[in-house]
Design a protein around this motif. Sequence first.
Motif, PDB file in Angstrom:
ATOM      1  N   LYS A  14       0.821  -1.229   0.000  1.00 18.49           N
ATOM      2  CA  LYS A  14       0.000   0.000   0.000  1.00 18.49           C
ATOM      3  C   LYS A  14       0.851   1.275   0.000  1.00 18.49           C
ATOM      4  CE  LYS A  14      -0.967  -0.543   4.896  1.00 18.49           C
ATOM      5  NZ  LYS A  14       0.014  -1.667   4.968  1.00 18.49           N
ATOM      6  N   SER A  15       1.982   1.287   0.713  1.00 17.58           N
ATOM      7  CA  SER A  15       2.826   2.492   0.692  1.00 17.58           C
ATOM      8  C   SER A  15       3.421   2.702  -0.697  1.00 17.58           C
ATOM      9  CB  SER A  15       3.985   2.390   1.683  1.00 17.58           C
ATOM     10  OG  SER A  15       3.503   2.143   2.962  1.00 17.58           O
ATOM     11  N   THR A  16       3.754   1.599  -1.368  1.00 20.14           N
ATOM     12  CA  THR A  16       4.303   1.717  -2.722  1.00 20.14           C
ATOM     13  C   THR A  16       3.268   2.337  -3.657  1.00 20.14           C
ATOM     14  OG1 THR A  16       5.644  -0.249  -2.285  1.00 20.14           O
ATOM     15  CG2 THR A  16       5.363   0.381  -4.596  1.00 20.14           C
ATOM     16  N   VAL A  17       2.017   1.896  -3.530  1.00 22.23           N
ATOM     17  CA  VAL A  17       0.939   2.479  -4.343  1.00 22.23           C
ATOM     18  C   VAL A  17       0.841   3.980  -4.043  1.00 22.23           C
ATOM     19  CG1 VAL A  17      -1.566   2.509  -4.728  1.00 22.23           C
ATOM     20  CG2 VAL A  17      -0.346   0.316  -4.548  1.00 22.23           C
ATOM     21  N   GLN A 144      12.784  -8.289   4.331  1.00 24.68           N
ATOM     22  CA  GLN A 144      13.798  -7.490   3.614  1.00 24.68           C
ATOM     23  C   GLN A 144      13.722  -6.019   3.995  1.00 24.68           C
ATOM     24  OE1 GLN A 144      14.468  -7.629  -0.527  1.00 24.68           O
ATOM     25  NE2 GLN A 144      16.018  -9.141   0.047  1.00 24.68           N
ATOM     26  N   ARG A 145      12.501  -5.480   4.064  1.00 25.51           N
ATOM     27  CA  ARG A 145      12.328  -4.039   4.295  1.00 25.51           C
ATOM     28  C   ARG A 145      12.735  -3.646   5.710  1.00 25.51           C
ATOM     29  NH1 ARG A 145       6.347  -1.743   4.605  1.00 25.51           N
ATOM     30  NH2 ARG A 145       6.595  -2.838   6.580  1.00 25.51           N
ATOM     31  N   ASP A 146      12.289  -4.442   6.710  1.00 28.12           N
ATOM     32  CA  ASP A 146      12.448  -4.025   8.106  1.00 28.12           C
ATOM     33  C   ASP A 146      13.538  -4.797   8.851  1.00 28.12           C
ATOM     34  OD1 ASP A 146      10.329  -2.436   7.489  1.00 28.12           O
ATOM     35  OD2 ASP A 146       8.836  -3.555   8.623  1.00 28.12           O
TER      36      ASP A 146
HETATM   37  P1  ADP Z   1       2.983  -1.845   3.039  1.00 28.01           P
HETATM   38  O1  ADP Z   1       2.987  -0.335   3.009  1.00 28.01           O
HETATM   39  O2  ADP Z   1       1.672  -2.419   2.626  1.00 28.01           O
HETATM   40  O3  ADP Z   1       3.500  -2.423   4.336  1.00 28.01           O
HETATM   41  P2  ADP Z   1       5.146  -1.565   1.103  1.00 28.01           P
HETATM   42  O4  ADP Z   1       4.557  -0.802  -0.024  1.00 28.01           O
HETATM   43  O5  ADP Z   1       6.054  -0.818   2.049  1.00 28.01           O
HETATM   44  O6  ADP Z   1       4.001  -2.350   1.913  1.00 28.01           O
HETATM   45  O7  ADP Z   1       5.915  -2.828   0.489  1.00 28.01           O
HETATM   46  C1  ADP Z   1       6.738  -3.616   1.341  1.00 28.01           C
HETATM   47  C2  ADP Z   1       8.121  -3.772   0.714  1.00 28.01           C
HETATM   48  O8  ADP Z   1       8.007  -4.642  -0.386  1.00 28.01           O
HETATM   49  C3  ADP Z   1       8.705  -2.483   0.179  1.00 28.01           C
HETATM   50  O9  ADP Z   1      10.101  -2.503   0.403  1.00 28.01           O
HETATM   51  C4  ADP Z   1       8.402  -2.528  -1.324  1.00 28.01           C
HETATM   52  O10 ADP Z   1       9.375  -1.859  -2.093  1.00 28.01           O
HETATM   53  C5  ADP Z   1       8.436  -4.030  -1.594  1.00 28.01           C
HETATM   54  N1  ADP Z   1       7.480  -4.483  -2.612  1.00 28.01           N
HETATM   55  C6  ADP Z   1       6.159  -4.193  -2.698  1.00 28.01           C
HETATM   56  N2  ADP Z   1       5.597  -4.819  -3.733  1.00 28.01           N
HETATM   57  C7  ADP Z   1       6.565  -5.546  -4.316  1.00 28.01           C
HETATM   58  C8  ADP Z   1       6.617  -6.424  -5.454  1.00 28.01           C
HETATM   59  N3  ADP Z   1       5.545  -6.687  -6.184  1.00 28.01           N
HETATM   60  N4  ADP Z   1       7.803  -6.973  -5.759  1.00 28.01           N
HETATM   61  C9  ADP Z   1       8.901  -6.729  -5.030  1.00 28.01           C
HETATM   62  N5  ADP Z   1       8.941  -5.921  -3.950  1.00 28.01           N
HETATM   63  C10 ADP Z   1       7.786  -5.329  -3.587  1.00 28.01           C
END
Ligand code: ADP
Length: 198
Positions: A14-17, A144-146
């Motif tokens: 959702k943050s990516t969107v 990976q992110r956190d």
């Molecule tokens: P949320 O806000 O819902 O927790 P994020 O948008 O932060 O999720 O996404 C989580 C992590 O995964 C981020 O580092 C983002 O760049 C990565 N990510 C999201 N979608 C994909 C995808 N389809 N393929 C690879 N990495 C992704």
Amino acid sequence: MIKVGITGGIGSGKSTVCKEWEKLGAVVFYADDVARELMVSEPALRQKLTDAFGPKTYKADGSLNKAHLIEEAFKKGRVQELNAIVHPEVGRAFQKKSEEVADEGKNLIVKEAALLLNKGRPYDLDVVVIVLSESKNRINRVVQRDGVTREEVQTRIEKQPDFDQLLHLADYTIVNNGSLDQLKIKASELYQKVIPSD
Ligand code: ADP
């Protein structure tokens, strides 16, 4: 002016969107970040939290004692009480931000929040978007992110609503099980659909 809510589980994308929508000109209100800020900066909220969770809620330097709040709210089953104190303040802040954005002549604001549909569809949003993704993808991404363990992510996922069961509350769903680029394309296509044309 339309108000769009974007929600989904942790790691759903959702943050990516929202970041894509920002690039396209949207103003995004990140509810969780605002909640964290208000818990420190808003005196009335500080008082309510101290009354509910005790003087240890804030450290001597005025910052939030996260360890204490996690212990009191999450480990002692008082999350709903915490939400009931914080969420009205966040709602007011969103209302204020929406008015500011409308005054600037913009015609769209986005509220990004994990907790958006816990009481049904919010009355103050015109459009609701759910971002969905399989839990194995979400776990891999959040690890990976956190830099947290799979188990920690799994525990957080279990505490969140099952968004598959909430699709009837949404106007649009983005399914994010492909590549990051595919997600960005879906985000931008949806933005073109919801942005008012005037
Ligand atoms: P949320 O806000 O819902 O927790 P994020 O948008 O932060 O999720 O996404 C989580 C992590 O995964 C981020 O580092 C983002 O760049 C990565 N990510 C999201 N979608 C994909 C995808 N389809 N393929 C690879 N990495 C992704």
